[in-house]
Scaffold this motif. Sequence first.
Motif, mmCIF file in Angstrom:
data_model
loop_
_atom_site.group_PDB
_atom_site.id
_atom_site.type_symbol
_atom_site.label_atom_id
_atom_site.label_comp_id
_atom_site.label_asym_id
_atom_site.label_seq_id
_atom_site.Cartn_x
_atom_site.Cartn_y
_atom_site.Cartn_z
ATOM 1 N N ASP A 199 0.871 -1.171 0.038
ATOM 2 C CA ASP A 199 -0.151 -0.095 -0.056
ATOM 3 C C ASP A 199 0.879 1.380 0.011
ATOM 4 O O ASP A 199 1.812 1.136 0.668
ATOM 5 N N ASP A 200 0.590 2.430 -0.546
ATOM 6 C CA ASP A 200 1.224 3.670 -0.828
ATOM 7 C C ASP A 200 1.395 4.160 0.687
ATOM 8 O O ASP A 200 2.522 5.060 0.506
ATOM 9 N N THR A 201 0.641 4.006 1.465
ATOM 10 C CA THR A 201 0.876 4.493 2.796
ATOM 11 C C THR A 201 1.732 3.740 3.682
ATOM 12 O O THR A 201 1.822 4.453 4.768
ATOM 13 N N ILE A 202 2.156 2.588 3.203
ATOM 14 C CA ILE A 202 2.979 1.815 4.278
ATOM 15 C C ILE A 202 4.758 2.067 3.372
ATOM 16 O O ILE A 202 4.845 1.831 2.271
ATOM 17 N N THR A 203 5.568 2.480 4.266
ATOM 18 C CA THR A 203 6.935 2.437 4.108
ATOM 19 C C THR A 203 7.545 1.236 4.921
ATOM 20 O O THR A 203 7.412 1.076 6.011
ATOM 21 N N VAL A 204 8.300 0.481 4.260
ATOM 22 C CA VAL A 204 8.969 -0.811 4.821
ATOM 23 C C VAL A 204 10.541 -0.435 4.509
ATOM 24 O O VAL A 204 10.950 -0.387 3.575
ATOM 25 N N LEU A 205 11.144 -0.465 5.701
ATOM 26 C CA LEU A 205 12.731 -0.364 5.540
ATOM 27 C C LEU A 205 13.431 -0.908 6.707
ATOM 28 O O LEU A 205 12.762 -1.150 7.815
ATOM 29 N N PRO A 206 14.603 -1.529 6.572
ATOM 30 C CA PRO A 206 15.447 -2.265 7.663
ATOM 31 C C PRO A 206 16.016 -1.028 8.496
ATOM 32 O O PRO A 206 15.859 0.108 8.050
ATOM 33 N N PHE A 207 16.108 -1.352 9.621
ATOM 34 C CA PHE A 207 16.381 -0.192 10.643
ATOM 35 C C PHE A 207 17.905 0.573 10.199
ATOM 36 O O PHE A 207 17.801 1.801 10.152
ATOM 37 N N ASP A 208 18.714 -0.134 9.608
ATOM 38 C CA ASP A 208 20.073 0.394 9.006
ATOM 39 C C ASP A 208 19.818 1.538 7.884
ATOM 40 O O ASP A 208 20.699 1.985 7.474
ATOM 41 N N ARG A 209 18.501 1.570 7.306
ATOM 42 C CA ARG A 209 18.378 2.245 6.392
ATOM 43 C C ARG A 209 17.385 3.630 6.581
ATOM 44 O O ARG A 209 16.895 4.145 5.766
ATOM 45 N N LEU A 210 17.117 3.476 7.753
ATOM 46 C CA LEU A 210 15.933 4.684 8.339
ATOM 47 C C LEU A 210 16.724 5.963 7.748
ATOM 48 O O LEU A 210 15.787 6.964 8.201
ATOM 49 N N ASP A 211 17.580 6.187 7.523
ATOM 50 C CA ASP A 211 18.202 7.417 7.268
ATOM 51 C C ASP A 211 17.544 8.114 6.016
ATOM 52 O O ASP A 211 17.648 9.249 5.718
ATOM 53 N N GLU A 212 17.078 6.998 5.247
ATOM 54 C CA GLU A 212 16.506 7.579 3.994
ATOM 55 C C GLU A 212 14.935 8.311 4.328
ATOM 56 O O GLU A 212 14.787 8.873 3.305
ATOM 57 N N VAL A 213 14.589 7.993 5.531
ATOM 58 C CA VAL A 213 13.288 8.811 6.043
ATOM 59 C C VAL A 213 13.452 9.918 6.986
ATOM 60 O O VAL A 213 12.539 10.193 7.522
ATOM 61 N N GLN A 214 14.565 10.358 7.180
ATOM 62 C CA GLN A 214 15.074 11.149 8.181
ATOM 63 C C GLN A 214 14.344 12.569 7.934
ATOM 64 O O GLN A 214 14.132 12.775 6.546
#
Length: 538
Positions: free
Chosen positions: A277-292
């Motif tokens: 779904d467009d409203t869900i973002t899935v990222l591993p913890f070590d890539r959370l800087d991508e949504v900083q």
Amino acid sequence: MRIIPSEISNSTRSQAERSVFAALKAIPDDESVALHTVHLPRHHRKRVGEIDFVVITPDILLFIEVKGGRVHQRGGKWYYGPPGREDGPKESPFAQASGGMHEFEREIGALVGNLRDRGVPSGYLVVTTDVDIPRMTEFEPQQYLGATAYDGGRGLAQGIERATRFWLAQNRWARTPVSVSMRKKMLEAIRPDFDRVPNLQSRLTHLDVAFERLTNEQLDRLDDLESNARLIWTGGAGTGKTFLAAEAARRKSAHGTVLFTCASTTLATHMSRILTDDTITVLPFDRLDEVQGRVFDQLIVDEAQDLMTLESLDTLEALVSGGLAEGRWIFMLDQNNQVLTPDTYDPDAWGYVRTLGLEYGPMKRNCRNTVQIVEEVRSYTGANLGVASAGEGEPVRFADVHDTQGEASLLDDYVNELVREGVSPRDITLLSVSGDWATSSARLSQRASKIERFTDVVGTDRTKHRLTWSSVPDFKGHENHVVCLIDLEPEHLEGRLDALYVAWTRARAQLWVALRPGTRPVLADLGVAVLTRKGRLK
């Protein structure tokens, strides 16, 4: 009024159904339960989709058919939708409701007994949220609630009361109030059909969709979503935490943005194929800087024990609206981690999280592993995996090997045995404790050239029937029908019970373990240590 599911799906496009959903929830009635038949993420039977809402009250089993937008009839035929884009001709909403009611009565009667014999009355109510249908012989006034009386949802409770009185007069054999136990039986009979969701594996293949039935324990947790902003769900490996986290993400996505994260890159890759779904973002913890810099309405952390440090919590704090203290989040946690890897688990971080959220657990039903696997893991690690509900299986098989070549030969013998019995190689994972392909016994296998690296195929549509090979950390959060644990040396068990725990619990049905020289005595010592901790040995 309680409603199941507690959150409406994004896939529900009908604004009329959304309006009735909200109106039912707003009714101050602690005894009644409404079930919305359009379940996340898809229907598993067409019949179920033909009934919009089923309401179980102390007085009646009521079926509600909802129509939004333009509704009109001409020449005895019914049409829905605006001029030029009409849907029809179709049967009337009253015929739809009546037909669905009788079919549903037969279905539920087969499970709980004939409803009439048990004194349970039933009836239906048609609601048109946007128009008023003129009076006609097709229906009695009490069977219908038009836009004026519906009043944006404010008149729904009165409409249900009026319909109830009408149907009770038609069902003179009714014995009301319907007992609490009978209402519970009806709910339990209906509820699994509404809370069946495609399992995680079926979402990644083009095979016929297989369905997993949520346990009552899991259903209770999903019901907590609406009433509690911050939840901590604990349970051992195999209790369905990831499956439950995925379903929670889909439900929460109907009301805002969701961030789903975990420590494992492969698990995040897997989940990104499931949560589309467009409203869900899935990222591993070590890539959370991508949504900083972004702030999400809902945070879901799977395998949270791997991130239970104050530094990790600071990172998560900035990504959820209101922070961890005031925001909306769910932490999925394996409590066994506290025993197995205490050095990587910060009790201060765990203590802080516990003060903020409602904790439930540990979940008691293991949905993944057979009885034999659950008992084997418990006997060597002392970990609580819950009560096995996957049924009986083959005993765990241990093979003593003298060297790498001997391990490869015995591995080939076992895989060939499985293939002869009809097991597809794709249902078998070779789990390497060393995690080094260059030295793994799998390289010496007769199938080596056709073994796929798990990290290369995770999150893809696998079409080849080949074995997969993975390190233990990369396979955390995943599973397969058969797991062969290889490259296990005695030193791998020294202070690393977590590796043994993760590895053994990946197998759904069968587990095969190769024991290199010196490994079996170390395992025996682990078993003795567990019994000593439990007070069975002095």
